[in-house]
Design an enzyme around this catalytic site. Structure first.
Site, PDB file in Angstrom:
ATOM      1  N   HIS A  33     -61.138  12.984 -35.791  1.00 17.88           N
ATOM      2  CA  HIS A  33     -61.633  12.523 -34.491  1.00 17.88           C
ATOM      3  C   HIS A  33     -61.035  13.283 -33.308  1.00 17.88           C
ATOM      4  O   HIS A  33     -61.310  12.973 -32.147  1.00 17.88           O
ATOM      5  CB  HIS A  33     -61.316  11.018 -34.371  1.00 17.88           C
ATOM      6  CG  HIS A  33     -62.233  10.274 -33.466  1.00 17.88           C
ATOM      7  ND1 HIS A  33     -61.796   9.464 -32.445  1.00 17.88           N
ATOM      8  CD2 HIS A  33     -63.584  10.232 -33.438  1.00 17.88           C
ATOM      9  CE1 HIS A  33     -62.847   8.956 -31.825  1.00 17.88           C
ATOM     10  NE2 HIS A  33     -63.932   9.402 -32.400  1.00 17.88           N
ATOM     11  N   LYS A  61     -60.275  16.085 -30.428  1.00 19.00           N
ATOM     12  CA  LYS A  61     -61.094  16.965 -29.582  1.00 19.00           C
ATOM     13  C   LYS A  61     -60.120  17.833 -28.812  1.00 19.00           C
ATOM     14  O   LYS A  61     -59.779  17.513 -27.663  1.00 19.00           O
ATOM     15  CB  LYS A  61     -61.951  16.178 -28.585  1.00 19.00           C
ATOM     16  CG  LYS A  61     -63.004  15.273 -29.192  1.00 19.00           C
ATOM     17  CD  LYS A  61     -62.610  13.841 -29.041  1.00 19.00           C
ATOM     18  CE  LYS A  61     -63.609  12.931 -29.744  1.00 19.00           C
ATOM     19  NZ  LYS A  61     -62.994  11.620 -30.013  1.00 19.00           N
ATOM     20  N   ASP A 108     -55.674  31.483 -27.598  1.00 15.10           N
ATOM     21  CA  ASP A 108     -54.582  32.454 -27.814  1.00 15.10           C
ATOM     22  C   ASP A 108     -53.248  31.772 -28.099  1.00 15.10           C
ATOM     23  O   ASP A 108     -52.188  32.343 -27.809  1.00 15.10           O
ATOM     24  CB  ASP A 108     -54.441  33.394 -26.598  1.00 15.10           C
ATOM     25  CG  ASP A 108     -55.629  34.343 -26.486  1.00 15.10           C
ATOM     26  OD1 ASP A 108     -56.281  34.599 -27.522  1.00 15.10           O
ATOM     27  OD2 ASP A 108     -55.909  34.810 -25.371  1.00 15.10           O
TER      28      ASP A 108
END
Ligand SMILES: [Zn+2]
Length: 209
Positions: free
Chosen positions: A143, A145, A150
């Site tokens: 779940h 996000k 880099d």
């Protein structure tokens, strides 16, 4: 060359080296990133982010939004882009990721096994283009996000990469280059990447045999 001139040249070299050090330190401090983005945003063209300087004649409005700011951050990636995204179906964000992949940026994606198969998911297109994708295999949603650029910048918050989230939902994203925070997310990504290695899939647990 006499010794006085020699000393003068050495002094000039020493001063330029220390000035360069100061400049690098200042540049690094100046670059400190603390940014928050909010959604929803209204629909507008994002081609300008992908092809800067190329005029776009499409009928969409060409206004700047927090989606553009998010995409500009993504396009800063030069070496690696790690996505750990529950649902990914946004075409403009997929275009940005594919463009980075085609430029030789190493893109790795971790996503949720149930939602990657839903209609409109961009995961298939990314895989077809050669992007490495891994997903969870057990119960419990993947779940997260968050995104790593880099390995020096993390973008994290509530927003899934869907048009629904971008254009309809109340969502937030926080962007930071704080080393302590970024390294915690890098560690989490690498742990999940190893955990979801297809070589360790266990579709037939011992207890079922
Ligand atoms: Zn346009």
């Amino acid at each position: 060359m006499d010794s006085a001139l020699c000393w003068k040249l050495l002094c000039v070299a020493a001063v330029s080296v220390s000035l360069e050090g100061l400049f690098r330190y200042w540049w690094k401090r100046r670059k400190s990133v603390k940014e928050v983005l909010f959604f929803p945003v209204s629909l507008s063209c994002t081609e300008g982010v992908l092809n800067p300087g190329v005029p776009c004649l499409c009928p969409l409005p060409h206004t700047d939004s927090d989606l553009h700011r998010l995409m500009r951050r993504l396009m800063e990636a030069r070496r690696s882009l790690e996505l750990c995204i529950f649902t990914f179906s946004s075409p403009p964000l997929a275009r940005a990721v594919l463009l980075l992949h085609s430029r030789g940026v190493r893109v790795r994606v971790i996503t949720d096994s149930d939602y990657m198969a839903t209609v409109g998911s961009q995961i298939g297109a990314l895989r077809k283009a050669g992007v490495e994708v891994r997903h969870n295999q057990s119960s419990g949603l993947m779940h997260h996000k968050f995104v790593l650029i880099d390995k020096t910048l993390v973008i994290t918050g509530s927003m899934n990469w869907t048009m629904q989230a971008i254009q309809t939902n109340k969502e937030n994203l926080l962007i930071t280059d704080d080393k302590v925070l970024v390294s915690a997310y890098v560690k989490e990504f690498e742990e999940l990447w190893n955990e979801y290695d297809p070589a360790t899939y266990d579709f037939f647990p011992e207890t079922d045999k």
